[in-house]
Design a protein around this motif. Structure first.
Motif, PDB file in Angstrom:
ATOM      1  N   GLU A 149      37.178  26.279  38.716  1.00  0.00           N
ATOM      2  CA  GLU A 149      36.514  25.972  37.453  1.00  0.00           C
ATOM      3  C   GLU A 149      36.373  27.258  36.646  1.00  0.00           C
ATOM      4  OE1 GLU A 149      35.470  23.012  36.280  1.00  0.00           O
ATOM      5  OE2 GLU A 149      36.305  22.017  38.048  1.00  0.00           O
ATOM      6  N   PRO A 150      36.626  27.235  35.347  1.00  0.00           N
ATOM      7  CA  PRO A 150      36.501  28.446  34.525  1.00  0.00           C
ATOM      8  C   PRO A 150      35.120  29.098  34.614  1.00  0.00           C
ATOM      9  CG  PRO A 150      37.628  26.729  33.296  1.00  0.00           C
ATOM     10  CD  PRO A 150      37.141  26.108  34.580  1.00  0.00           C
ATOM     11  N   SER A 151      34.087  28.297  34.833  1.00  0.00           N
ATOM     12  CA  SER A 151      32.734  28.853  34.918  1.00  0.00           C
ATOM     13  C   SER A 151      32.558  29.776  36.127  1.00  0.00           C
ATOM     14  CB  SER A 151      31.703  27.725  34.967  1.00  0.00           C
ATOM     15  OG  SER A 151      31.898  26.933  36.128  1.00  0.00           O
ATOM     16  N   LEU A 152      33.384  29.613  37.152  1.00  0.00           N
ATOM     17  CA  LEU A 152      33.296  30.453  38.342  1.00  0.00           C
ATOM     18  C   LEU A 152      33.495  31.928  37.984  1.00  0.00           C
ATOM     19  CD1 LEU A 152      34.547  29.841  41.847  1.00  0.00           C
ATOM     20  CD2 LEU A 152      35.351  31.897  40.719  1.00  0.00           C
ATOM     21  N   PHE A 153      34.322  32.212  36.997  1.00  0.00           N
ATOM     22  CA  PHE A 153      34.660  33.588  36.636  1.00  0.00           C
ATOM     23  C   PHE A 153      33.625  34.234  35.713  1.00  0.00           C
ATOM     24  CE2 PHE A 153      38.604  31.317  37.546  1.00  0.00           C
ATOM     25  CZ  PHE A 153      39.031  32.050  38.636  1.00  0.00           C
ATOM     26  N   LYS A 154      32.522  33.544  35.466  1.00  0.00           N
ATOM     27  CA  LYS A 154      31.470  34.072  34.610  1.00  0.00           C
ATOM     28  C   LYS A 154      30.282  34.596  35.407  1.00  0.00           C
ATOM     29  CE  LYS A 154      32.802  31.341  30.639  1.00  0.00           C
ATOM     30  NZ  LYS A 154      33.665  32.360  30.100  1.00  0.00           N
ATOM     31  N   ARG A 155      30.406  34.597  36.736  1.00  0.00           N
ATOM     32  CA  ARG A 155      29.364  35.128  37.618  1.00  0.00           C
ATOM     33  C   ARG A 155      30.043  35.769  38.836  1.00  0.00           C
ATOM     34  NH1 ARG A 155      29.833  29.638  38.321  1.00  0.00           N
ATOM     35  NH2 ARG A 155      29.826  28.852  40.444  1.00  0.00           N
ATOM     36  N   MET A 156      29.264  36.415  39.677  1.00  0.00           N
ATOM     37  CA  MET A 156      29.847  37.066  40.846  1.00  0.00           C
ATOM     38  C   MET A 156      30.630  36.059  41.685  1.00  0.00           C
ATOM     39  SD  MET A 156      28.024  39.223  43.834  1.00  0.00           S
ATOM     40  CE  MET A 156      28.463  38.352  45.316  1.00  0.00           C
ATOM     41  N   PHE A 157      31.800  36.496  42.176  1.00  0.00           N
ATOM     42  CA  PHE A 157      32.592  35.629  43.045  1.00  0.00           C
ATOM     43  C   PHE A 157      33.354  36.473  44.056  1.00  0.00           C
ATOM     44  CE2 PHE A 157      35.319  36.572  39.416  1.00  0.00           C
ATOM     45  CZ  PHE A 157      36.575  36.802  39.983  1.00  0.00           C
ATOM     46  N   LEU A 158      33.866  35.804  45.068  1.00  0.00           N
ATOM     47  CA  LEU A 158      34.668  36.456  46.087  1.00  0.00           C
ATOM     48  C   LEU A 158      36.128  36.101  45.848  1.00  0.00           C
ATOM     49  CD1 LEU A 158      32.456  35.499  49.168  1.00  0.00           C
ATOM     50  CD2 LEU A 158      32.320  37.532  47.721  1.00  0.00           C
ATOM     51  N   LEU A 159      37.006  37.053  46.050  1.00  0.00           N
ATOM     52  CA  LEU A 159      38.432  36.855  45.844  1.00  0.00           C
ATOM     53  C   LEU A 159      39.171  37.270  47.107  1.00  0.00           C
ATOM     54  CD1 LEU A 159      40.594  37.804  42.854  1.00  0.00           C
ATOM     55  CD2 LEU A 159      41.117  38.847  45.030  1.00  0.00           C
ATOM     56  N   VAL A 160      40.113  36.439  47.542  1.00  0.00           N
ATOM     57  CA  VAL A 160      40.993  36.777  48.638  1.00  0.00           C
ATOM     58  C   VAL A 160      42.416  36.620  48.132  1.00  0.00           C
ATOM     59  CG1 VAL A 160      41.838  36.084  50.925  1.00  0.00           C
ATOM     60  CG2 VAL A 160      39.389  36.092  50.457  1.00  0.00           C
ATOM     61  N   ALA A 161      43.195  37.697  48.226  1.00  0.00           N
ATOM     62  CA  ALA A 161      44.599  37.679  47.827  1.00  0.00           C
ATOM     63  C   ALA A 161      45.430  37.888  49.084  1.00  0.00           C
ATOM     64  CB  ALA A 161      44.869  38.776  46.810  1.00  0.00           C
ATOM     65  N   LEU A 162      46.183  36.859  49.447  1.00  0.00           N
ATOM     66  CA  LEU A 162      46.991  36.912  50.666  1.00  0.00           C
ATOM     67  C   LEU A 162      48.444  37.194  50.303  1.00  0.00           C
ATOM     68  CD1 LEU A 162      45.486  33.843  52.544  1.00  0.00           C
ATOM     69  CD2 LEU A 162      44.896  36.264  52.798  1.00  0.00           C
ATOM     70  N   SER A 163      49.004  38.168  50.953  1.00  0.00           N
ATOM     71  CA  SER A 163      50.382  38.568  50.709  1.00  0.00           C
ATOM     72  C   SER A 163      51.336  37.435  51.030  1.00  0.00           C
ATOM     73  CB  SER A 163      50.729  39.793  51.543  1.00  0.00           C
ATOM     74  OG  SER A 163      52.093  40.090  51.449  1.00  0.00           O
ATOM     75  N   LYS A 164      52.355  37.265  50.227  1.00  0.00           N
ATOM     76  CA  LYS A 164      53.387  36.281  50.506  1.00  0.00           C
ATOM     77  C   LYS A 164      54.469  36.858  51.395  1.00  0.00           C
ATOM     78  CE  LYS A 164      52.785  33.269  46.544  1.00  0.00           C
ATOM     79  NZ  LYS A 164      53.423  32.659  45.367  1.00  0.00           N
ATOM     80  N   ASP A 165      54.411  38.171  51.653  1.00  0.00           N
ATOM     81  CA  ASP A 165      55.355  38.802  52.573  1.00  0.00           C
ATOM     82  C   ASP A 165      54.972  38.429  53.998  1.00  0.00           C
ATOM     83  OD1 ASP A 165      56.619  40.002  50.467  1.00  0.00           O
ATOM     84  OD2 ASP A 165      55.673  41.956  50.761  1.00  0.00           O
ATOM     85  N   LEU A 166      55.963  38.106  54.793  1.00  0.00           N
ATOM     86  CA  LEU A 166      55.667  37.753  56.192  1.00  0.00           C
ATOM     87  C   LEU A 166      55.763  38.932  57.097  1.00  0.00           C
ATOM     88  CD1 LEU A 166      57.458  34.332  56.415  1.00  0.00           C
ATOM     89  CD2 LEU A 166      55.041  34.779  56.143  1.00  0.00           C
TER      90      LEU A 166
END
Length: 125
Positions: A108-125
């Motif tokens: 939801e766009p509202s999620l980015f208007k307050r503190m949030f956690l982000l996980v970026a997982l590599s697509k490299d195996l």
């Protein structure tokens, strides 16, 4: 280079500490498999100092401090997200610990208007 605490609470004070970029650490010790970033609003600056390291696509966890420092340094949530291209990473977010992660595209766009956690997982195996 020195970093100063971003906290503005009067009881916490300000402390100067030596600072080093993630890229400098990677040059000295090798590229990491995982980055864990929790820097109270300085996320974009830290990621900017990790551009070479991010080329090796480590998995990344970032606590994004929207309304708690990010703006103080002239940035917003999309600036943090811009470091993780869809070609290299699958990126998930959640509003806080204990809640479910969803893909950035489904959030939801509202999620980015307050503190949030982000996980970026590599697509490299």
């Amino acid at each position: 280079m020195y970093a100063i605490s971003a906290h503005t609470r009067p009881l916490w004070g300000r402390v100067e500490v030596p600072a080093i970029t993630i890229d400098s650490l990677s040059r000295e010790y090798g590229a990491p498999d995982v980055l864990f970033i929790d820097v109270e609003g300085y996320e974009v600056n830290v990621l900017g100092g990790a551009s070479k390291t991010l080329e090796s696509t480590p998995d990344v966890y970032v606590e994004v401090h929207v309304n708690w420092g990010l703006e103080r340094y002239g940035h917003e949530a999309r600036d943090v997200l811009s470091f993780f291209s869809p070609q290299q990473y699958t990126t998930y977010v959640c509003p806080r610990e204990g809640e479910d992660f969803v893909s950035v595209e489904d959030a939801e766009p509202s999620l980015f208007k307050r503190m949030f956690l982000l996980v970026a997982l590599s697509k490299d195996l």
